[in-house]
Design a protein around this motif. Structure first.
Motif, PDB file in Angstrom:
ATOM      1  N   THR A   1       6.803   1.405  13.793  1.00  0.00           N
ATOM      2  CA  THR A   1       7.599   2.301  12.954  1.00  0.00           C
ATOM      3  C   THR A   1       8.332   1.557  11.849  1.00  0.00           C
ATOM      4  O   THR A   1       8.653   2.143  10.822  1.00  0.00           O
ATOM      5  N   ASP A   2       8.628   0.278  12.073  1.00  0.00           N
ATOM      6  CA  ASP A   2       9.354  -0.473  11.067  1.00  0.00           C
ATOM      7  C   ASP A   2       8.429  -1.235  10.128  1.00  0.00           C
ATOM      8  O   ASP A   2       8.886  -1.949   9.245  1.00  0.00           O
ATOM      9  N   ALA A   3       7.120  -1.095  10.305  1.00  0.00           N
ATOM     10  CA  ALA A   3       6.163  -1.795   9.451  1.00  0.00           C
ATOM     11  C   ALA A   3       5.970  -1.033   8.150  1.00  0.00           C
ATOM     12  O   ALA A   3       5.979   0.199   8.127  1.00  0.00           O
ATOM     13  N   VAL A   4       5.792  -1.767   7.065  1.00  0.00           N
ATOM     14  CA  VAL A   4       5.602  -1.140   5.757  1.00  0.00           C
ATOM     15  C   VAL A   4       4.290  -1.617   5.158  1.00  0.00           C
ATOM     16  O   VAL A   4       3.697  -2.601   5.589  1.00  0.00           O
ATOM     17  N   SER A   5       3.839  -0.920   4.143  1.00  0.00           N
ATOM     18  CA  SER A   5       2.592  -1.278   3.478  1.00  0.00           C
ATOM     19  C   SER A   5       2.802  -2.462   2.549  1.00  0.00           C
ATOM     20  O   SER A   5       3.931  -2.802   2.171  1.00  0.00           O
ATOM     21  N   GLY A   6       1.699  -3.074   2.159  1.00  0.00           N
ATOM     22  CA  GLY A   6       1.768  -4.178   1.213  1.00  0.00           C
ATOM     23  C   GLY A   6       2.327  -3.778  -0.133  1.00  0.00           C
ATOM     24  O   GLY A   6       2.858  -4.623  -0.876  1.00  0.00           O
ATOM     25  N   ASP A   7       2.238  -2.482  -0.485  1.00  0.00           N
ATOM     26  CA  ASP A   7       2.755  -2.013  -1.775  1.00  0.00           C
ATOM     27  C   ASP A   7       4.262  -2.207  -1.892  1.00  0.00           C
ATOM     28  O   ASP A   7       4.781  -2.430  -2.987  1.00  0.00           O
ATOM     29  N   THR A   8       4.976  -2.089  -0.777  1.00  0.00           N
ATOM     30  CA  THR A   8       6.438  -2.133  -0.815  1.00  0.00           C
ATOM     31  C   THR A   8       7.026  -3.363  -0.130  1.00  0.00           C
ATOM     32  O   THR A   8       8.216  -3.653  -0.306  1.00  0.00           O
ATOM     33  N   PHE A   9       6.214  -4.093   0.612  1.00  0.00           N
ATOM     34  CA  PHE A   9       6.720  -5.173   1.452  1.00  0.00           C
ATOM     35  C   PHE A   9       7.466  -6.235   0.662  1.00  0.00           C
ATOM     36  O   PHE A   9       8.559  -6.664   1.036  1.00  0.00           O
ATOM     37  N   TYR A  10       6.906  -6.688  -0.455  1.00  0.00           N
ATOM     38  CA  TYR A  10       7.494  -7.815  -1.180  1.00  0.00           C
ATOM     39  C   TYR A  10       8.769  -7.439  -1.927  1.00  0.00           C
ATOM     40  O   TYR A  10       9.458  -8.323  -2.442  1.00  0.00           O
TER      41      TYR A  10
ATOM     42  N   HIS B   1       2.870  -3.680 -13.816  1.00  0.00           N
ATOM     43  CA  HIS B   1       3.372  -3.230 -12.521  1.00  0.00           C
ATOM     44  C   HIS B   1       2.583  -1.997 -12.097  1.00  0.00           C
ATOM     45  O   HIS B   1       2.657  -0.943 -12.724  1.00  0.00           O
ATOM     46  N   ALA B   2       1.805  -2.135 -11.030  1.00  0.00           N
ATOM     47  CA  ALA B   2       1.017  -1.019 -10.504  1.00  0.00           C
ATOM     48  C   ALA B   2       0.501  -1.377  -9.128  1.00  0.00           C
ATOM     49  O   ALA B   2       0.210  -2.546  -8.849  1.00  0.00           O
ATOM     50  N   THR B   3       0.398  -0.390  -8.263  1.00  0.00           N
ATOM     51  CA  THR B   3      -0.311  -0.614  -7.012  1.00  0.00           C
ATOM     52  C   THR B   3      -1.803  -0.657  -7.314  1.00  0.00           C
ATOM     53  O   THR B   3      -2.267  -0.100  -8.325  1.00  0.00           O
ATOM     54  N   LEU B   4      -2.563  -1.305  -6.449  1.00  0.00           N
ATOM     55  CA  LEU B   4      -4.008  -1.342  -6.672  1.00  0.00           C
ATOM     56  C   LEU B   4      -4.641   0.019  -6.422  1.00  0.00           C
ATOM     57  O   LEU B   4      -5.761   0.273  -6.877  1.00  0.00           O
ATOM     58  N   ARG B   5      -3.921   0.892  -5.760  1.00  0.00           N
ATOM     59  CA  ARG B   5      -4.389   2.269  -5.606  1.00  0.00           C
ATOM     60  C   ARG B   5      -4.308   3.025  -6.935  1.00  0.00           C
ATOM     61  O   ARG B   5      -5.174   3.840  -7.271  1.00  0.00           O
ATOM     62  N   ASP B   6      -3.258   2.741  -7.727  1.00  0.00           N
ATOM     63  CA  ASP B   6      -3.032   3.474  -8.982  1.00  0.00           C
ATOM     64  C   ASP B   6      -3.584   2.754 -10.205  1.00  0.00           C
ATOM     65  O   ASP B   6      -3.753   3.371 -11.260  1.00  0.00           O
ATOM     66  N   TRP B   7      -3.848   1.478 -10.120  1.00  0.00           N
ATOM     67  CA  TRP B   7      -4.318   0.699 -11.264  1.00  0.00           C
ATOM     68  C   TRP B   7      -5.644   1.223 -11.800  1.00  0.00           C
ATOM     69  O   TRP B   7      -6.546   1.574 -11.043  1.00  0.00           O
ATOM     70  N   ARG B   8      -5.736   1.281 -13.119  1.00  0.00           N
ATOM     71  CA  ARG B   8      -6.972   1.679 -13.782  1.00  0.00           C
ATOM     72  C   ARG B   8      -7.336   0.605 -14.815  1.00  0.00           C
ATOM     73  O   ARG B   8      -6.489   0.191 -15.599  1.00  0.00           O
TER      74      ARG B   8
ATOM     75  N   TYR C   1      -4.331  -6.021   2.413  1.00  0.00           N
ATOM     76  CA  TYR C   1      -3.253  -5.031   2.463  1.00  0.00           C
ATOM     77  C   TYR C   1      -3.756  -3.604   2.246  1.00  0.00           C
ATOM     78  O   TYR C   1      -2.987  -2.658   2.403  1.00  0.00           O
ATOM     79  N   LEU C   2      -5.016  -3.441   1.864  1.00  0.00           N
ATOM     80  CA  LEU C   2      -5.519  -2.133   1.451  1.00  0.00           C
ATOM     81  C   LEU C   2      -6.293  -1.458   2.578  1.00  0.00           C
ATOM     82  O   LEU C   2      -7.190  -2.059   3.176  1.00  0.00           O
ATOM     83  N   PRO C   3      -6.011  -0.170   2.856  1.00  0.00           N
ATOM     84  CA  PRO C   3      -6.753   0.535   3.905  1.00  0.00           C
ATOM     85  C   PRO C   3      -8.180   0.885   3.509  1.00  0.00           C
ATOM     86  O   PRO C   3      -9.035   1.093   4.367  1.00  0.00           O
ATOM     87  N   ASP C   4      -8.452   0.942   2.213  1.00  0.00           N
ATOM     88  CA  ASP C   4      -9.793   1.302   1.729  1.00  0.00           C
ATOM     89  C   ASP C   4     -10.124   0.426   0.524  1.00  0.00           C
ATOM     90  O   ASP C   4      -9.269   0.173  -0.326  1.00  0.00           O
ATOM     91  N   LEU C   5     -11.383  -0.021   0.458  1.00  0.00           N
ATOM     92  CA  LEU C   5     -11.797  -0.878  -0.656  1.00  0.00           C
ATOM     93  C   LEU C   5     -12.795  -0.221  -1.592  1.00  0.00           C
ATOM     94  O   LEU C   5     -12.996  -0.698  -2.703  1.00  0.00           O
ATOM     95  N   GLY C   6     -13.434   0.850  -1.157  1.00  0.00           N
ATOM     96  CA  GLY C   6     -14.527   1.416  -1.941  1.00  0.00           C
ATOM     97  C   GLY C   6     -14.149   1.766  -3.364  1.00  0.00           C
ATOM     98  O   GLY C   6     -14.788   1.329  -4.322  1.00  0.00           O
ATOM     99  N   ASP C   7     -13.088   2.561  -3.536  1.00  0.00           N
ATOM    100  CA  ASP C   7     -12.692   2.994  -4.874  1.00  0.00           C
ATOM    101  C   ASP C   7     -12.228   1.825  -5.729  1.00  0.00           C
ATOM    102  O   ASP C   7     -12.562   1.728  -6.916  1.00  0.00           O
ATOM    103  N   LEU C   8     -11.475   0.902  -5.129  1.00  0.00           N
ATOM    104  CA  LEU C   8     -11.002  -0.258  -5.887  1.00  0.00           C
ATOM    105  C   LEU C   8     -12.170  -1.088  -6.393  1.00  0.00           C
ATOM    106  O   LEU C   8     -12.181  -1.523  -7.557  1.00  0.00           O
ATOM    107  N   LEU C   9     -13.165  -1.329  -5.566  1.00  0.00           N
ATOM    108  CA  LEU C   9     -14.282  -2.162  -5.983  1.00  0.00           C
ATOM    109  C   LEU C   9     -15.110  -1.500  -7.076  1.00  0.00           C
ATOM    110  O   LEU C   9     -15.683  -2.180  -7.929  1.00  0.00           O
ATOM    111  N   GLU C  10     -15.168  -0.190  -7.081  1.00  0.00           N
ATOM    112  CA  GLU C  10     -15.826   0.494  -8.198  1.00  0.00           C
ATOM    113  C   GLU C  10     -15.078   0.235  -9.498  1.00  0.00           C
ATOM    114  O   GLU C  10     -15.681   0.055 -10.563  1.00  0.00           O
TER     115      GLU C  10
END
Length: 256
Positions: A2-11, A97-104, A121-130
């Motif tokens: 419950t106290d774990a956070v994603s890589g987007d906010t951790f740093y 400044h952008a998450t890799l989920r939102d980066w274009r 840190y990413l739960p999915d790679l498919g969209d990012l790799l495209e």
């Protein structure tokens, strides 16, 4: 978890970026000795090339590349606190400044895309790799590094030494989240097998060109440290290329 956070906010948690930068500045850091040398080997010449760096942190890598003659460097990172330490923007250097989920990406803008120690840190790679494929020029290279899958498979079974001497691998073929207490906080990383990473790249239309596991090298470590670092692989470093005849759409495969 419950106290774990994603890589987007951790740093950006209090104290995390400061501790990270302190460790990265220490002489003999494992990344400097066993990860970056292989990244540089696989990405090839620097002079006159355009670089896109995903998960750039404070962009120290970009400063080095520009000093060595890179034409252009663009860094992307989700942490505002790390980007505060990046150099000012110039006509050759820019950070975003952008998450890799939102980066274009800017299509066809990079000769080399790097993603150093960030994809786990990413739960999915498919969209990012495209999107990585879209950013590359035909014939361009994508070089990634991640924590070795033997480590990400089961953090709770690690021996917790600075130089791990053994690692009991568990649930290796079960991809998914793995919480890790690190740098004073708890972050969620995502485990994938080596096969998973290669399947993701292939599904995005990127062709495997080389694979390294961060093997410690003679001459960079004293004999005792060299022996300790040879027990457990710490890094997976992969180079994939975008063939000139495959610069269009990726194959429609499902990738983890």
């Amino acid at each position: 978890m419950t106290d774990a956070v994603s890589g987007d906010t951790f740093y950006d948690l209090p104290g995390v970026s400061e501790e990270y930068l302190r460790r990265r500045s220490q002489t003999g850091h494992p990344n400097d000795l066993m990860e970056e040398p292989y990244v540089r080997e696989l990405m090839g010449p620097v002079t006159g090339r355009s670089f896109l760096d995903l998960g750039c942190g404070d962009a120290r890598f970009g400063r080095a590349l520009l000093d060595e003659g890179a034409e252009r460097y663009v860094g992307v990172d989700a942490s505002r606190r790390l980007l505060e330490h990046a150099p000012p923007a110039t006509d050759r250097l820019r950070v975003q400044h952008a998450t890799l989920r939102d980066w274009r990406p800017e299509p066809g803008s990079a000769d080399v895309v790097t993603a150093r120690m960030v994809l786990h840190y990413l739960p999915d790679l498919g969209d990012l790799l495209e999107r990585v494929r879209s950013a590359l020029r035909p014939g361009g290279a994508f070089v990634l590094s991640v924590e070795h899958p033997t480590l990400t498979s089961c953090y709770d079974l690690a021996d917790q030494e600075d130089f791990p001497r053994s690692w009991l691998v568990r649930d290796y073929f079960r991809p998914g989240p793995r919480p890790l207490h690190w740098l004073g906080g708890t972050v969620v990383k995502h485990h994938r097998s080596i096969e998973d990473y290669l399947t993701c790249l292939e599904g995005a239309g990127l062709r495997l060109a080389a694979l390294r596991e961060g093997r410690p090298r003679n001459g960079t470590l004293d004999e005792e440290t060299l022996r300790a670092r040879q027990h457990v692989p710490m890094y997976l470093i992969v180079k994939a290329v975008l063939p000139a005849d495959r610069a269009g759409a990726a194959q429609s495969w499902t990738v983890p």
